[in-house]
Motif scaffolding. Sequence first.
Motif, PDB file in Angstrom:
ATOM      1  N   ASN A 176       0.809  -1.215   0.000  1.00  0.00           N
ATOM      2  CA  ASN A 176       0.000   0.000   0.000  1.00  0.00           C
ATOM      3  C   ASN A 176       0.839   1.261   0.000  1.00  0.00           C
ATOM      4  OD1 ASN A 176      -2.455  -1.354  -0.039  1.00  0.00           O
ATOM      5  ND2 ASN A 176      -2.450  -1.600   2.168  1.00  0.00           N
ATOM      6  N   THR A 177       2.139   1.133  -0.144  1.00  0.00           N
ATOM      7  CA  THR A 177       3.034   2.287  -0.140  1.00  0.00           C
ATOM      8  C   THR A 177       3.766   2.353  -1.470  1.00  0.00           C
ATOM      9  OG1 THR A 177       3.401   1.891   2.214  1.00  0.00           O
ATOM     10  CG2 THR A 177       4.880   3.422   1.132  1.00  0.00           C
ATOM     11  N   PRO A 178       3.636   3.482  -2.176  1.00  0.00           N
ATOM     12  CA  PRO A 178       4.367   3.576  -3.449  1.00  0.00           C
ATOM     13  C   PRO A 178       5.870   3.695  -3.205  1.00  0.00           C
ATOM     14  CG  PRO A 178       3.275   5.644  -2.965  1.00  0.00           C
ATOM     15  CD  PRO A 178       2.847   4.663  -1.915  1.00  0.00           C
ATOM     16  N   PRO A 179       6.705   3.208  -4.134  1.00  0.00           N
ATOM     17  CA  PRO A 179       8.153   3.255  -3.934  1.00  0.00           C
ATOM     18  C   PRO A 179       8.753   4.650  -4.132  1.00  0.00           C
ATOM     19  CG  PRO A 179       7.642   2.187  -6.010  1.00  0.00           C
ATOM     20  CD  PRO A 179       6.339   2.447  -5.322  1.00  0.00           C
ATOM     21  N   LEU A 180       7.943   5.632  -4.481  1.00  0.00           N
ATOM     22  CA  LEU A 180       8.422   7.007  -4.644  1.00  0.00           C
ATOM     23  C   LEU A 180       7.812   7.895  -3.573  1.00  0.00           C
ATOM     24  CD1 LEU A 180       8.012   7.530  -8.493  1.00  0.00           C
ATOM     25  CD2 LEU A 180      10.125   7.216  -7.257  1.00  0.00           C
ATOM     26  N   PRO A 181       8.631   8.596  -2.789  1.00  0.00           N
ATOM     27  CA  PRO A 181       8.071   9.528  -1.800  1.00  0.00           C
ATOM     28  C   PRO A 181       7.328  10.663  -2.510  1.00  0.00           C
ATOM     29  CG  PRO A 181      10.484   9.365  -1.598  1.00  0.00           C
ATOM     30  CD  PRO A 181      10.078   8.529  -2.748  1.00  0.00           C
ATOM     31  N   GLY A 182       6.159  11.008  -2.009  1.00  0.00           N
ATOM     32  CA  GLY A 182       5.371  12.082  -2.591  1.00  0.00           C
ATOM     33  C   GLY A 182       4.693  11.732  -3.895  1.00  0.00           C
ATOM     34  N   TYR A 183       4.546  10.450  -4.188  1.00  0.00           N
ATOM     35  CA  TYR A 183       3.991   9.996  -5.464  1.00  0.00           C
ATOM     36  C   TYR A 183       2.576  10.516  -5.709  1.00  0.00           C
ATOM     37  CZ  TYR A 183       1.819   6.861  -8.831  1.00  0.00           C
ATOM     38  OH  TYR A 183       1.133   6.358  -9.890  1.00  0.00           O
ATOM     39  N   GLU A 184       1.739  10.512  -4.702  1.00  0.00           N
ATOM     40  CA  GLU A 184       0.324  10.849  -4.882  1.00  0.00           C
ATOM     41  C   GLU A 184       0.116  12.246  -5.462  1.00  0.00           C
ATOM     42  OE1 GLU A 184       1.505   9.505  -2.085  1.00  0.00           O
ATOM     43  OE2 GLU A 184       0.500   7.579  -1.940  1.00  0.00           O
ATOM     44  N   GLY A 185       0.938  13.211  -5.097  1.00  0.00           N
ATOM     45  CA  GLY A 185       0.760  14.565  -5.599  1.00  0.00           C
ATOM     46  C   GLY A 185       1.737  14.949  -6.694  1.00  0.00           C
ATOM     47  N   MET A 186       2.437  13.980  -7.248  1.00  0.00           N
ATOM     48  CA  MET A 186       3.483  14.261  -8.231  1.00  0.00           C
ATOM     49  C   MET A 186       2.887  14.504  -9.627  1.00  0.00           C
ATOM     50  SD  MET A 186       6.813  11.847  -8.898  1.00  0.00           S
ATOM     51  CE  MET A 186       7.157  11.728  -7.150  1.00  0.00           C
ATOM     52  N   PRO A 187       3.242  15.621 -10.277  1.00  0.00           N
ATOM     53  CA  PRO A 187       2.777  15.850 -11.642  1.00  0.00           C
ATOM     54  C   PRO A 187       3.372  14.817 -12.604  1.00  0.00           C
ATOM     55  CG  PRO A 187       3.726  17.853 -10.693  1.00  0.00           C
ATOM     56  CD  PRO A 187       4.003  16.732  -9.753  1.00  0.00           C
ATOM     57  N   LEU A 188       2.674  14.574 -13.689  1.00  0.00           N
ATOM     58  CA  LEU A 188       3.080  13.551 -14.647  1.00  0.00           C
ATOM     59  C   LEU A 188       4.467  13.823 -15.227  1.00  0.00           C
ATOM     60  CD1 LEU A 188       2.186  10.961 -16.036  1.00  0.00           C
ATOM     61  CD2 LEU A 188       1.117  12.350 -17.799  1.00  0.00           C
ATOM     62  N   ALA A 189       4.783  15.087 -15.524  1.00  0.00           N
ATOM     63  CA  ALA A 189       6.102  15.414 -16.081  1.00  0.00           C
ATOM     64  C   ALA A 189       7.216  15.053 -15.103  1.00  0.00           C
ATOM     65  CB  ALA A 189       6.169  16.893 -16.428  1.00  0.00           C
ATOM     66  N   MET A 190       6.997  15.278 -13.830  1.00  0.00           N
ATOM     67  CA  MET A 190       7.996  14.937 -12.819  1.00  0.00           C
ATOM     68  C   MET A 190       8.094  13.422 -12.662  1.00  0.00           C
ATOM     69  SD  MET A 190       8.183  15.955  -8.769  1.00  0.00           S
ATOM     70  CE  MET A 190       7.629  17.604  -9.096  1.00  0.00           C
ATOM     71  N   LEU A 191       6.949  12.751 -12.735  1.00  0.00           N
ATOM     72  CA  LEU A 191       6.928  11.294 -12.590  1.00  0.00           C
ATOM     73  C   LEU A 191       7.770  10.627 -13.675  1.00  0.00           C
ATOM     74  CD1 LEU A 191       5.754   8.785 -11.163  1.00  0.00           C
ATOM     75  CD2 LEU A 191       3.872   8.884 -12.814  1.00  0.00           C
ATOM     76  N   ARG A 192       7.703  11.159 -14.900  1.00  0.00           N
ATOM     77  CA  ARG A 192       8.495  10.586 -16.001  1.00  0.00           C
ATOM     78  C   ARG A 192       9.983  10.526 -15.642  1.00  0.00           C
ATOM     79  NH1 ARG A 192       4.984  13.629 -19.770  1.00  0.00           N
ATOM     80  NH2 ARG A 192       3.793  12.050 -20.862  1.00  0.00           N
ATOM     81  N   HIS A 193      10.475  11.551 -14.976  1.00  0.00           N
ATOM     82  CA  HIS A 193      11.889  11.591 -14.608  1.00  0.00           C
ATOM     83  C   HIS A 193      12.183  10.754 -13.367  1.00  0.00           C
ATOM     84  CE1 HIS A 193      12.822  14.531 -17.650  1.00  0.00           C
ATOM     85  NE2 HIS A 193      11.749  15.204 -17.285  1.00  0.00           N
TER      86      HIS A 193
END
Length: 123
Positions: free
Chosen positions: A5-22
Amino acid sequence: MSEENTPPLPGYEGMPLAMLRHRIRSLGEEDLHRLMAYEREHAARTGVLEVLTARLDAVRQGAEPSEGDQGFQPEAAPPPAGGSPVGPASAAPASNPPPHGDPAQPARPKGDHRPGGGTRGGR
């Protein structure tokens, strides 16, 4: 909270798509699968799933995860320094606003208005 239930990226839930790509470039195949499962269970955003699937395909074709610390988030703004300068000493003096119009021009009756109803000039 369990690891599923925990994503492997801190702050994933509010991360914009452009930032997620990187940010997903540092994840391996196992973490990408975990992140995809998390996304499907929670928001199921089509654009996010497409980005994750494309990165997973790239990793399967030999792309190496990049190095980097996922805890480091330069995208986040630092907390504000100091407090607000607003306080009782900087507040405007208390006053009652006029009911309407400009307080420098007090209300005057209209020139053709007669108390009791009629107008001048026999109209």
